[in-house]
Enzyme design. Structure first.
Site, PDB file in Angstrom:
ATOM      1  N   LYS A   1       0.822  -1.211   0.000  1.00  0.00           N
ATOM      2  CA  LYS A   1       0.000   0.000   0.000  1.00  0.00           C
ATOM      3  C   LYS A   1       0.859   1.265   0.000  1.00  0.00           C
ATOM      4  CE  LYS A   1      -4.351   1.665   1.829  1.00  0.00           C
ATOM      5  NZ  LYS A   1      -5.502   1.361   2.671  1.00  0.00           N
TER       6      LYS A   1
ATOM      7  N   GLU B   1      -9.990   0.663  11.691  1.00  0.00           N
ATOM      8  CA  GLU B   1     -11.074   0.719  10.704  1.00  0.00           C
ATOM      9  C   GLU B   1     -12.119  -0.330  11.051  1.00  0.00           C
ATOM     10  OE1 GLU B   1     -10.773   1.172   6.103  1.00  0.00           O
ATOM     11  OE2 GLU B   1     -11.147  -0.958   6.439  1.00  0.00           O
TER      12      GLU B   1
ATOM     13  N   ALA C   1     -20.331  -9.116  -0.477  1.00  0.00           N
ATOM     14  CA  ALA C   1     -18.961  -8.568  -0.568  1.00  0.00           C
ATOM     15  C   ALA C   1     -17.927  -9.687  -0.733  1.00  0.00           C
ATOM     16  CB  ALA C   1     -18.641  -7.722   0.654  1.00  0.00           C
TER      17      ALA C   1
HETATM   18  P1  GTP Z   1      -8.281   1.773   0.622  1.00  0.00           P
HETATM   19  O1  GTP Z   1      -8.226   1.381   2.068  1.00  0.00           O
HETATM   20  O2  GTP Z   1      -6.959   2.134   0.078  1.00  0.00           O
HETATM   21  O3  GTP Z   1      -8.990   0.750  -0.218  1.00  0.00           O
HETATM   22  O4  GTP Z   1      -9.068   3.132   0.476  1.00  0.00           O
HETATM   23  P2  GTP Z   1     -10.206   3.742   1.394  1.00  0.00           P
HETATM   24  O5  GTP Z   1      -9.706   3.794   2.795  1.00  0.00           O
HETATM   25  O6  GTP Z   1     -10.710   4.990   0.755  1.00  0.00           O
HETATM   26  O7  GTP Z   1     -11.279   2.621   1.217  1.00  0.00           O
HETATM   27  P3  GTP Z   1     -12.778   2.412   1.657  1.00  0.00           P
HETATM   28  O8  GTP Z   1     -13.096   2.963   3.012  1.00  0.00           O
HETATM   29  O9  GTP Z   1     -13.681   2.802   0.551  1.00  0.00           O
HETATM   30  O10 GTP Z   1     -12.739   0.814   1.722  1.00  0.00           O
HETATM   31  C1  GTP Z   1     -11.856   0.142   2.526  1.00  0.00           C
HETATM   32  C2  GTP Z   1     -12.162  -1.351   2.588  1.00  0.00           C
HETATM   33  O11 GTP Z   1     -13.556  -1.620   2.389  1.00  0.00           O
HETATM   34  C3  GTP Z   1     -11.485  -2.205   1.546  1.00  0.00           C
HETATM   35  O12 GTP Z   1     -10.190  -2.537   1.943  1.00  0.00           O
HETATM   36  C4  GTP Z   1     -12.415  -3.426   1.494  1.00  0.00           C
HETATM   37  O13 GTP Z   1     -12.201  -4.270   2.630  1.00  0.00           O
HETATM   38  C5  GTP Z   1     -13.761  -2.799   1.651  1.00  0.00           C
HETATM   39  N1  GTP Z   1     -14.333  -2.424   0.349  1.00  0.00           N
HETATM   40  C6  GTP Z   1     -14.429  -1.181  -0.184  1.00  0.00           C
HETATM   41  N2  GTP Z   1     -15.001  -1.210  -1.393  1.00  0.00           N
HETATM   42  C7  GTP Z   1     -15.279  -2.503  -1.655  1.00  0.00           C
HETATM   43  C8  GTP Z   1     -15.876  -3.185  -2.778  1.00  0.00           C
HETATM   44  O14 GTP Z   1     -16.263  -2.588  -3.775  1.00  0.00           O
HETATM   45  N3  GTP Z   1     -15.998  -4.537  -2.685  1.00  0.00           N
HETATM   46  C9  GTP Z   1     -15.593  -5.240  -1.598  1.00  0.00           C
HETATM   47  N4  GTP Z   1     -15.756  -6.576  -1.613  1.00  0.00           N
HETATM   48  N5  GTP Z   1     -15.019  -4.641  -0.541  1.00  0.00           N
HETATM   49  C10 GTP Z   1     -14.855  -3.291  -0.565  1.00  0.00           C
HETATM   50 MG    MG Z   2      -8.395  -0.224   3.172  1.00  0.00          MG
END
Ligand code: GTP
Ligand code: MG
Length: 245
Positions: A93, A179, A191
């Site tokens: 990441k 989180e 999901a």
């Molecule tokens: P990242 O953590 O870098 O992905 O960005 P963010 O913090 O903006 O992400 P967000 O809060 O939107 O989502 C974090 C987590 O939610 C992901 O790591 C997944 O576990 C879950 N998640 C988010 N979008 C999806 C999706 O479209 N499909 C599935 N299966 N899980 C998701």
């Molecule tokens: Mg994440």
């Protein structure tokens, strides 16, 4: 019930894994870089703090769940899953986000090193558990993303909250992000399959697109089923304790 996605932190394993991975990433080991011996120790200490924060929040959730069980004879939480982000994912990441391989970069940019998934029976439960947790005076909700009120384009639904929780060590309180993903059984069911499809790279493009479309239809159907079942549940059990606005 809590499902641990891995066992407790093992310092030696973590150190070995980190060394192996860093050898692939770069030869860089100036002070402050995770390859530096002192920083590596600090990283392991930091992971222990993340683990502590994860346990603090899961205990709070378990206490809320058992209070509901005792007072209202209803378990809002079906089960929980928790995990610390693996060293591989942390480094991956940092690289994706073009960040330096340092503890500061992790602390300031990665808010999902400690993660808990709270799977509830109904949508009302999702909001009541999340609201009661967010109202607790010793923790703070840093960021809320409500993909239940505003689902993602692919159909993904869940309520994401990043909490800052104090972890008390010998040298005082360390405010640490965790989180928490709150969702219903139906949202979790969906999901899991969507996640599997996303990582299935050896499918022809048209198959992939076709399945993604079907999944979007499934998300809508599941949402309808959930609403109908929620209505029956409310009728049988009375209004939610602290439902969605
Ligand atoms: P990242 O953590 O870098 O992905 O960005 P963010 O913090 O903006 O992400 P967000 O809060 O939107 O989502 C974090 C987590 O939610 C992901 O790591 C997944 O576990 C879950 N998640 C988010 N979008 C999806 C999706 O479209 N499909 C599935 N299966 N899980 C998701
Ligand atoms: Mg994440």
């Amino acid at each position: 019930m809590i499902l641990d996605r891995q066992s407790r932190i093992n310092t030696n394993d973590l150190r070995t894994r980190l060394k192996v991975l860093l050898a692939q990433f770069s030869t860089d080991s100036q002070p402050g870089h995770l390859g530096d011996m002192e920083t590596m120790t600090e990283f392991i200490n930091q992971m222990q703090v993340y683990e502590g924060a994860m346990y603090e929040i899961s205990t709070k959730l378990e206490i809320l769940d058992s209070e509901f069980q005792v007072r209202f004879s209803h378990d809002p939480i079906h089960h929980m899953e928790r995990r610390l982000k693996s060293v591989d994912s942390i480094l991956g990441k940092l690289e994706r986000k073009n960040l330096p391989v340092t503890i500061e970069a992790i602390r300031d940019n990665l808010f999902d090193v400690a993660g808990i998934r709270v799977i509830c029976n109904y949508r009302d439960d999702v909001y009541s558990v999340a609201n009661y947790l967010s109202a607790q005076s010793d923790i703070q909700a840093l960021r809320v993303k409500d993909y239940i009120k505003s689902p993602k384009q692919n159909g993904y639904r869940s309520l994401h909250v990043i909490y800052a929780v104090p972890v008390f060590l010998s040298n005082g309180a360390h405010y640490t992000p965790v989180e928490v993903q709150f969702r219903t059984i139906a949202m979790d069911y969906w999901a899991s399959l969507e996640h599997a499809l996303r990582y299935k790279t050896d499918l022809p493009d048209n198959k992939h697109a076709e399945h993604a479309q079907t999944l979007l239809d499934c998300a809508r159907s599941l949402q309808n089923v959930e609403t109908q079942m929620q209505t029956i549940h409310r009728d049988i059990n009375g209004a939610p304790q602290s439902g969605e606005a």
